[in-house]
Write a protein that holds these residues in place. Structure first.
Motif, PDB file in Angstrom:
ATOM      1  N   LYS A  17      22.986  11.190  14.796  1.00  0.00           N
ATOM      2  CA  LYS A  17      23.463  12.279  15.642  1.00  0.00           C
ATOM      3  C   LYS A  17      24.335  11.861  16.822  1.00  0.00           C
ATOM      4  CE  LYS A  17      21.218  15.365  13.381  1.00  0.00           C
ATOM      5  NZ  LYS A  17      21.985  16.344  12.634  1.00  0.00           N
ATOM      6  N   TRP A  19      24.950  13.101  20.556  1.00  0.00           N
ATOM      7  CA  TRP A  19      24.392  13.957  21.618  1.00  0.00           C
ATOM      8  C   TRP A  19      24.643  13.256  22.932  1.00  0.00           C
ATOM      9  CZ3 TRP A  19      23.338  18.866  21.483  1.00  0.00           C
ATOM     10  CH2 TRP A  19      22.560  19.466  22.476  1.00  0.00           C
ATOM     11  N   SER A  99      31.786  24.964  15.100  1.00  0.00           N
ATOM     12  CA  SER A  99      32.864  24.513  15.987  1.00  0.00           C
ATOM     13  C   SER A  99      33.547  23.280  15.392  1.00  0.00           C
ATOM     14  CB  SER A  99      32.357  24.235  17.397  1.00  0.00           C
ATOM     15  OG  SER A  99      31.452  23.162  17.387  1.00  0.00           O
ATOM     16  N   SER A 131      36.084  20.018  20.134  1.00  0.00           N
ATOM     17  CA  SER A 131      34.634  19.966  19.936  1.00  0.00           C
ATOM     18  C   SER A 131      34.372  18.594  19.330  1.00  0.00           C
ATOM     19  CB  SER A 131      34.223  21.074  18.958  1.00  0.00           C
ATOM     20  OG  SER A 131      32.879  20.916  18.596  1.00  0.00           O
ATOM     21  N   GLY A 132      33.479  17.818  19.938  1.00  0.00           N
ATOM     22  CA  GLY A 132      33.301  16.426  19.537  1.00  0.00           C
ATOM     23  C   GLY A 132      33.174  16.249  18.035  1.00  0.00           C
ATOM     24  N   ARG A 136      35.025  14.612  12.971  1.00  0.00           N
ATOM     25  CA  ARG A 136      34.504  14.123  11.686  1.00  0.00           C
ATOM     26  C   ARG A 136      34.933  15.027  10.531  1.00  0.00           C
ATOM     27  NH1 ARG A 136      28.798  13.544  14.609  1.00  0.00           N
ATOM     28  NH2 ARG A 136      28.757  15.661  13.752  1.00  0.00           N
ATOM     29  N   SER A 183      26.149  23.371  22.964  1.00  0.00           N
ATOM     30  CA  SER A 183      25.925  21.930  22.790  1.00  0.00           C
ATOM     31  C   SER A 183      26.327  21.182  24.062  1.00  0.00           C
ATOM     32  CB  SER A 183      26.754  21.368  21.640  1.00  0.00           C
ATOM     33  OG  SER A 183      26.571  22.109  20.497  1.00  0.00           O
ATOM     34  N   MET A 187      23.802  18.943  26.108  1.00  0.00           N
ATOM     35  CA  MET A 187      23.983  17.488  26.238  1.00  0.00           C
ATOM     36  C   MET A 187      23.935  17.072  27.701  1.00  0.00           C
ATOM     37  SD  MET A 187      27.097  16.632  23.645  1.00  0.00           S
ATOM     38  CE  MET A 187      27.091  17.326  21.998  1.00  0.00           C
ATOM     39  N   ALA A 275      21.833  21.566  17.099  1.00  0.00           N
ATOM     40  CA  ALA A 275      21.503  22.380  18.269  1.00  0.00           C
ATOM     41  C   ALA A 275      21.241  23.814  17.815  1.00  0.00           C
ATOM     42  CB  ALA A 275      22.632  22.300  19.283  1.00  0.00           C
TER      43      ALA A 275
END
Ligand code: PMV
Length: 317
Positions: A17, A19, A99, A131-132, A136, A183, A187, A275
Motif C-alpha cells: 500500500k 499511505w 481517482s 491523485s497518487g 500506477r 485519502s 494520510m 480507504a
C-alpha cells in the motif's frame, strides 16, 4: 473547433500500500507501493481542448472544475478552456480507486487533445500529481511505484513489472456510500498523529522488495501474506490516528473472517482493503468460484477481475 480525445483507464488495487506523503505539493509518496491494474471497472474520459468554457461532467452531472483545472494547468499554464466528460462504470469515491482511473484517463486524453506528446513515464508522473495512485493506472498488470530521488519528483512514477501471471481479484462491495474522509486528509492525519507512523514508513520498502521477488517467482502464498501485512499495517496507522480513522463496516469483518476460514481449509486467498469498507480478495483462477460462494452472502455485490491493460486512447463515439 476544439481538439478532442477520449481515453479509458482502469483502477488499480495496491498489493503493497501507498499511505502518506513526503511532499504534499508534489504529491510524493512516503512509501513505495506495488499494484495490480484490474479489468471490468473503467473510467472513460473525453477532453475537448479549446472549448467555450471550462466545464466538468462526472457521470452526466456538472462538477467543480478547480481540481481538474489545477491539474491541466500543470500541462499548459496558458491552456484554452477545456470541457471534460467522464463516466465511471463503478461507484465513485467509495474505496474502489476511482481517482486512480480518473486521473490516468484524464492525463492520456488531455495529452492527446493538447498534442503535448508526453511519454508514459512523464504521463505517470503528471497523473501522480492529480491523485497518487493514478500514476500506477498508466500501466497494465503489476506495477511498481518507486519513491524517486529527484527533488521535483519527476522520477517518482509507475513502472510496469514484467510478469505474465494470471491472478484474480474479487471485489466485495459491502457499502457504496462516499468515504467520510478523503485519502489525502486521512494520510495527513495518520502521519501527524499515529504512534505507528515511523514503523509503517520503515517497513513498507521491505514489503515492496519481497513482493517484487514473490511476483518474479509467482509465489502466491508469499505475495498474499505480504499484501495482508501491508494492508493491516496501513489500517493500524488509520485506527491509531487522532481522531481515529475507521473505514471498516461490520460486513468488512465478516468478509475478512470468511477468507481466513477459507485459508484454514487450504484455499490460497488473501485480502486487501483501501480507504473504504470494500474487501478485495486475491486468488488463483482455479479458486474463484469457491471464494465467490464464501464471500457473496456478506456483500452487496461481488465482481471478479483479471489483470487489465494500462490507460489508453480510444476512438471517440
Ligand atoms: O491515490 P489516493 O490519494 O486516492 O490514495 C490511495 C491510497 C490507498 O488506496 C488507500 C492505497 C493505495 O496504494 O492505493
Amino acid at each position: 473547433m476544439p481538439n478532442v480525445a477520449t481515453a479509458i483507464a482502469h483502477p488499480n488495487i495496491a498489493l503493497i500500500k501507498y499511505w502518506g506523503k513526503r511532499d504534499l505539493s508534489r504529491n510524493l509518496p512516503a512509501v513505495p507501493s506495488v499494484s495490480l491494474t484490474i479489468d471490468r471497472f473503467e473510467t472513460r474520459t473525453r477532453v475537448a481542448w479549446g472549448a467555450e468554457r471550462d466545464e466538468l461532467h462526472i457521470n452526466g452531472r456538472a462538477a467543480p472544475f478547480s481540481r481538474v483545472g489545477a491539474f491541466l494547468d500543470k500541462l499548459d499554464r496558458g491552456r484554452p478552456p477545456c470541457a471534460i466528460e467522464t463516466t465511471n462504470n463503478f461507484p465513485t469515491a467509495a474505496g474502489l480507486a476511482s481517482s486512480a482511473s480518473a486521473f490516468a484517463a484524464l492525463a492520456v486524453a488531455a495529452n492527446a487533445a493538447a498534442e503535448a506528446r508526453l511519454d508514459r513515464a512523464a504521463l505517470s508522473s503528471w497523473a501522480r500529481t492529480g491523485s497518487g495512485s493514478a500514476c500506477r493506472s498508466l500501466f497494465g498488470g503489476f506495477v511498481h511505484w518507486n519513491l524517486g530521488e529527484l527533488p521535483d519528483g519527476s522520477d517518482s512514477h509507475g513502472r510496469p513489472i514484467d510478469a505474465s501471471w494470471d491472478l484474480r481479484l474479487l471485489v466485495a462491495v459491502v457499502d457504496t456510500a462516499t468515504k467520510p474522509v478523503s485519502s489525502t486528509d486521512g494520510m495527513l492525519r495518520s502521519q501527524r498523529t499515529s504512534p505507528y507512523w515511523d514503523a509503517w514508513v520503515a517497513q513498507s520498502p521491505h514489503w515492496v522488495e519481497h513482493a517484487l521477488a514473490a511476483i518474479a517467482q509467482q509465489d502466491l502464498c508469499t505475495l498474499g501474506s505480504l499484501m495482508e501485512r501491508s494492508t493491516y499495517a496501513m489500517h493500524a496507522t488509520m485506527h491509531s490516528s487522532n481522531p481515529p480513522l475507521n473505514y471498516w463496516k461490520p460486513a468488512t469483518l465478516r468478509v475478512l473472517s470468511e477468507v481466513e476460514r477459507l485459508r484454514q481449509s487450504g484455499v490460497q486467498a488473501w485480502c486487501t482493503m483501501d480507504a473504504g469498507p470494500q474487501v478485495k480478495v486475491l486468488c488463483a483462477p482455479c479458486d474463484v468460484d469457491v471464494v465467490h460462494r464464501a464471500i457473496a452472502p456478506h456483500a452487496l455485490e461481488v465482481s471478479q477481475h483479471r489483470p487489465a491493460e494500462g490507460a489508453r486512447l480510444v476512438d471517440a463515439d
